[in-house]
Design an enzyme around this catalytic site. Sequence first.
Site, PDB file in Angstrom:
ATOM      1  N   GLU A 152      25.922  -2.550  46.117  1.00 24.68           N
ATOM      2  CA  GLU A 152      25.434  -3.441  45.065  1.00 24.68           C
ATOM      3  C   GLU A 152      24.021  -3.026  44.671  1.00 24.68           C
ATOM      4  OE1 GLU A 152      24.279  -6.053  42.421  1.00 24.68           O
ATOM      5  OE2 GLU A 152      26.390  -5.875  43.032  1.00 24.68           O
ATOM      6  N   ARG A 180      28.209 -20.869  39.400  1.00 22.57           N
ATOM      7  CA  ARG A 180      28.575 -19.483  39.713  1.00 22.57           C
ATOM      8  C   ARG A 180      27.888 -19.000  40.995  1.00 22.57           C
ATOM      9  NH1 ARG A 180      30.882 -16.050  35.962  1.00 22.57           N
ATOM     10  NH2 ARG A 180      31.022 -13.881  36.635  1.00 22.57           N
ATOM     11  N   TYR A 209      30.766 -29.490  31.142  1.00 25.98           N
ATOM     12  CA  TYR A 209      31.416 -29.990  32.361  1.00 25.98           C
ATOM     13  C   TYR A 209      30.392 -30.091  33.478  1.00 25.98           C
ATOM     14  CZ  TYR A 209      31.807 -24.894  33.166  1.00 25.98           C
ATOM     15  OH  TYR A 209      31.556 -23.549  33.293  1.00 25.98           O
ATOM     16  N   ASP A 222      36.092  -7.130  35.534  1.00 27.47           N
ATOM     17  CA  ASP A 222      35.611  -6.772  34.199  1.00 27.47           C
ATOM     18  C   ASP A 222      35.574  -5.272  33.962  1.00 27.47           C
ATOM     19  OD1 ASP A 222      35.329  -9.377  33.413  1.00 27.47           O
ATOM     20  OD2 ASP A 222      33.152  -9.450  33.655  1.00 27.47           O
TER      21      ASP A 222
END
Length: 403
Positions: free
Chosen positions: A30, A104, A209, A287
Amino acid sequence: MRIGIVGGGIGGVALAGSLLQRGFEVRLFERAPGFGEIGAGIQMTPNAVKVIKSLGLLDQMLAAGFLPQSLVGRNWRSGRESFRTPLIETCPVLYDAPFIHIHRADLHAILASLVPESVANFGVSCTGVRQDKSTAVASFSDGSEFEADLIVGADGVRSVVRSALFGPEAPRFTGHMCYRAVVPTGGVVDYVSPDASFWFGPHSHVVTYYVRGGKAVNIVAVAETKEWVEESWNAPSSKEEMLGAFRGWHRNVETLFSKVDQVYKWGLFDRDPMTSWSKGRITLMGDAAHPMLPFLSQGAAMAIEDAYVLAESLKGHGSDVASALRDYEAERLPRTSRVQLEARERGRTYHLPSPLAQAKRDFMYWLRGLFNPQATGIQANWVYQYDARAFRPNLSDKPRLVA
């Protein structure tokens, strides 16, 4: 098997956790200095929550998230409902999993809890991949390399791994831009119902939301624009800019927007579905393989499904990487391609420009809802029904052991 994963976002950590639970040797790379996810809220639909259950993480997700009552469609100006799809009671019955709203960063932290520090390499960017018949190698910005039986590109819409496999191809700007914000409320407030509310307007829509156990409201406000907007989670905007873009909307929307502190914006980019994600011992997921517009709330969900299916296929086929990737693509390509194209279509139906077109759409929502509330509105029941846990690799071509 030794497996390298390029990218430590939601898909990357979901794959690492799934592979580790199946006994694989895994290394994750990462470019950020540590685990952590920026962004805002995310809708975890039942199809993805089924995988979360299989990973043993549902209780943590429920503790951090919020269970919405319904999916609700509303007129941008009057607030009139065009559809209401029940969620909190029906999803566990229909789909064997709840519908959860979660921040998230909370979701990423829950998934990353499956990945020990010894597995993750931080602060390194992938610069390329190469392979021969027996190994695949990923190269990194610090000059290091990692050799593995399989390299998986989970490195997002501008994937280095994808470009190395299939050549450079810039994603297409869709003409949509998105404002994101999270508003702390301390609990449910009278100007935001405890639902996933879709406010449909001309050339734009707003989704609101609750997240963080109902203590904050997530805002996703999408507008069409002729100006190119950069693709970035953290490009700054302002409350004034967002209020200006949605001036004249229902008072509940304007009240919520007026309480915003930090606002971010980014452009929405798209690609057409691919016909293959793999070459030799290198493949793609999330993605990197199938970037999609957020209008069905499936970007992260598709990556989580990918992770489960790829891990199961590798487990079933053992050292036969070619067969494992064949079955992974056979299962996932049709599914993700349909979701990509359906999400693109929602960008049209959500943004109908004229009052007459909006009235016709809303009448059809209402009419379908009389027969089946789960098949109206955003019409995603076919998305939620999918169960990655039912996937089984095709082992029929494997040689049989003779006693």
